[in-house]
Design an enzyme around this catalytic site. Structure first.
Site, PDB file in Angstrom:
ATOM      1  N   GLY A  28      35.234  44.631  47.193  1.00 38.40           N
ATOM      2  CA  GLY A  28      33.966  45.333  47.316  1.00 38.40           C
ATOM      3  C   GLY A  28      33.105  45.116  46.090  1.00 38.40           C
ATOM      4  O   GLY A  28      33.364  44.221  45.279  1.00 38.40           O
ATOM      5  N   HIS A  31      28.559  40.867  44.948  1.00 38.32           N
ATOM      6  CA  HIS A  31      27.449  40.284  44.193  1.00 38.32           C
ATOM      7  C   HIS A  31      27.151  38.899  44.760  1.00 38.32           C
ATOM      8  O   HIS A  31      27.738  38.494  45.784  1.00 38.32           O
ATOM      9  CB  HIS A  31      27.767  40.228  42.696  1.00 38.32           C
ATOM     10  CG  HIS A  31      29.084  39.575  42.374  1.00 38.32           C
ATOM     11  ND1 HIS A  31      29.301  38.229  42.548  1.00 38.32           N
ATOM     12  CD2 HIS A  31      30.253  40.090  41.902  1.00 38.32           C
ATOM     13  CE1 HIS A  31      30.540  37.933  42.183  1.00 38.32           C
ATOM     14  NE2 HIS A  31      31.141  39.035  41.790  1.00 38.32           N
ATOM     15  N   GLY A  33      27.951  36.041  43.889  1.00 31.94           N
ATOM     16  CA  GLY A  33      29.110  35.157  43.977  1.00 31.94           C
ATOM     17  C   GLY A  33      29.840  35.338  45.298  1.00 31.94           C
ATOM     18  O   GLY A  33      30.166  34.361  45.985  1.00 31.94           O
ATOM     19  N   HIS A  34      30.127  36.599  45.660  1.00 35.11           N
ATOM     20  CA  HIS A  34      30.753  36.864  46.960  1.00 35.11           C
ATOM     21  C   HIS A  34      29.892  36.339  48.104  1.00 35.11           C
ATOM     22  O   HIS A  34      30.394  35.732  49.057  1.00 35.11           O
ATOM     23  CB  HIS A  34      30.930  38.377  47.158  1.00 35.11           C
ATOM     24  CG  HIS A  34      31.863  39.039  46.203  1.00 35.11           C
ATOM     25  ND1 HIS A  34      31.436  39.949  45.268  1.00 35.11           N
ATOM     26  CD2 HIS A  34      33.203  38.931  46.035  1.00 35.11           C
ATOM     27  CE1 HIS A  34      32.459  40.388  44.578  1.00 35.11           C
ATOM     28  NE2 HIS A  34      33.551  39.779  45.017  1.00 35.11           N
ATOM     29  N   GLN A  58      47.165  45.740  42.381  1.00 33.68           N
ATOM     30  CA  GLN A  58      46.789  44.745  41.373  1.00 33.68           C
ATOM     31  C   GLN A  58      46.144  45.386  40.150  1.00 33.68           C
ATOM     32  O   GLN A  58      45.659  44.690  39.264  1.00 33.68           O
ATOM     33  CB  GLN A  58      45.882  43.676  41.970  1.00 33.68           C
ATOM     34  CG  GLN A  58      44.511  44.131  42.408  1.00 33.68           C
ATOM     35  CD  GLN A  58      43.790  43.086  43.240  1.00 33.68           C
ATOM     36  OE1 GLN A  58      44.181  42.803  44.379  1.00 33.68           O
ATOM     37  NE2 GLN A  58      42.743  42.497  42.692  1.00 33.68           N
ATOM     38  N   LYS A 146      35.740  31.005  39.608  1.00 27.21           N
ATOM     39  CA  LYS A 146      35.779  31.850  38.410  1.00 27.21           C
ATOM     40  C   LYS A 146      37.201  32.351  38.176  1.00 27.21           C
ATOM     41  O   LYS A 146      37.662  32.441  37.046  1.00 27.21           O
ATOM     42  CB  LYS A 146      34.832  33.036  38.534  1.00 27.21           C
ATOM     43  CG  LYS A 146      34.865  33.977  37.314  1.00 27.21           C
ATOM     44  CD  LYS A 146      33.860  35.085  37.414  1.00 27.21           C
ATOM     45  CE  LYS A 146      34.303  36.148  38.378  1.00 27.21           C
ATOM     46  NZ  LYS A 146      35.462  36.940  37.845  1.00 27.21           N
ATOM     47  N   ASP A 147      37.882  32.684  39.271  1.00 28.13           N
ATOM     48  CA  ASP A 147      39.276  33.130  39.196  1.00 28.13           C
ATOM     49  C   ASP A 147      40.183  31.921  39.429  1.00 28.13           C
ATOM     50  O   ASP A 147      40.895  31.838  40.433  1.00 28.13           O
ATOM     51  CB  ASP A 147      39.538  34.220  40.229  1.00 28.13           C
ATOM     52  CG  ASP A 147      38.647  35.434  40.002  1.00 28.13           C
ATOM     53  OD1 ASP A 147      38.901  36.189  39.057  1.00 28.13           O
ATOM     54  OD2 ASP A 147      37.683  35.610  40.769  1.00 28.13           O
ATOM     55  N   SER A 182      30.360  38.959  38.116  1.00 31.91           N
ATOM     56  CA  SER A 182      31.584  39.717  38.350  1.00 31.91           C
ATOM     57  C   SER A 182      31.190  41.139  38.708  1.00 31.91           C
ATOM     58  O   SER A 182      30.182  41.660  38.199  1.00 31.91           O
ATOM     59  CB  SER A 182      32.459  39.724  37.086  1.00 31.91           C
ATOM     60  OG  SER A 182      33.501  40.684  37.194  1.00 31.91           O
ATOM     61  N   SER A 183      31.984  41.772  39.561  1.00 33.01           N
ATOM     62  CA  SER A 183      31.707  43.171  39.884  1.00 33.01           C
ATOM     63  C   SER A 183      31.754  44.037  38.631  1.00 33.01           C
ATOM     64  O   SER A 183      31.007  45.012  38.513  1.00 33.01           O
ATOM     65  CB  SER A 183      32.728  43.683  40.913  1.00 33.01           C
ATOM     66  OG  SER A 183      32.629  42.942  42.115  1.00 33.01           O
TER      67      SER A 183
END
Length: 280
Positions: A28, A31, A33-34, A58, A146-147, A182-183
């Site tokens: 959730g 942004h 990126g999503h 996590q 990014k990840d 990033s969130s």
């Protein structure tokens, strides 16, 4: 866009679908990126499903599970605008009580980089992603670069568990100053986000040095540290130059394909970034 909150409800929808299906799992607080992952899925696949599930396994006890940004109304609005097919919005009970457990093979990649700082993290990530894969049955899954370590681990998990899923990696989306979206950026003011963009500048300094022929990882890391230490709000968790296959640190001359990655704290906010580089 259909909004489905239960596993049974989604399975009833899924059994009537035979076209290609792209899947984007998220926590959730969506942004750009999503949303870029969603757009890529819509170009590649006939159907697109997004999940929003703030996965507790996590997060360590001292991390930000309880304060993680919640922008569900805005998230739904964005996804409706993009005209996705389904938003899967399960509860913790749905995912951990009503969905079968999975046994994800653990690899050495779990304990590198992010895993060294957050030992719980990839166990939680792979467990929930595998559970979601078992429910969604996607033909394609979309993850951001990014990840990078997560991307490598999910790719490995797909192969080891014989999922018939095409993993699509998508470029990191940045703001105008270079800060990776990033969130958790929502924790920072606009001024703080501008200051935090020094992380990307430091990484690009390494890339420029590599291009100029500097192949000593010690010197490359020291240059990054010098740049970031000019911003007192930032504390470096790690700066890594590692083999892309094993994530083992390069101790000699940098050659072949490497992942240059970092995690930093801007005050209490943890930010990550990376780039890949090949000298071949």
């Amino acid at each position: 866009m259909e909004l489905i909150k239960t596993v049974d409800g989604f399975l009833n929808w899924r059994k009537n679908q035979s076209a290609s299906l792209g899947f984007i799992p998220t926590l959730g607080a969506l942004h750009k990126g999503h949303l870029s992952l969603v757009r890529t899925s819509k170009k590649r696949c006939n159907l697109t499903v997004v999940s929003i599930f703030l996965n507790p396994t996590q997060f360590a006890p001292d991390e930000d599970l309880n304060s993680y940004p919640n922008t569900l109304k805005e998230d739904i609005k964005h996804l409706k605008t993009l005209n996705i097919d389904v938003l899967f919005l399960p509860t913790e009970d749905e995912m951990y009580q009503r969905t079968d457990d999975v046994n994800v093979p653990v690899t050495k990649l779990f304990n590198k980089l992010e895993g060294a700082s957050r030992p719980h993290f990839f166990y939680g990530v792979t467990t929930i992603v595998a559970k979601l894969f078992n429910i969604i049955h996607p033909t394609h899954a979309f993850f951001g670069e990014k990840d990078a370590q997560q991307l490598y681990i999910i790719k490995q998990m797909i192969a080891q568990m014989n999922y018939q899923i095409i993993l699509v990696s998508c470029p990191t989306i940045r703001d105008q100053n270079g800060l990776a979206l990033s969130s958790r950026n929502q924790y920072l003011t606009a001024e703080e986000q501008f200051k935090a963009s020094v992380v990307h500048k430091g990484l690009m300094h390494i890339k420029d040095a590599l291009d100029r022929g500097q192949k000593n990882p010690i010197i490359l890391k020291q240059a990054f540290e010098i740049i970031l230490h000019q911003t007192p709000e930032i504390q470096i968790d790690y700066i890594s130059i590692a083999c892309t296959k094993t994530l083992e640190e390069i101790t000699g001359i940098v050659e072949g394909a490497v992942l240059v990655s970092t995690a930093v704290f801007f005050k209490a906010v943890r930010l990550i970034d990376n780039f890949t580089y090949s000298s071949l």
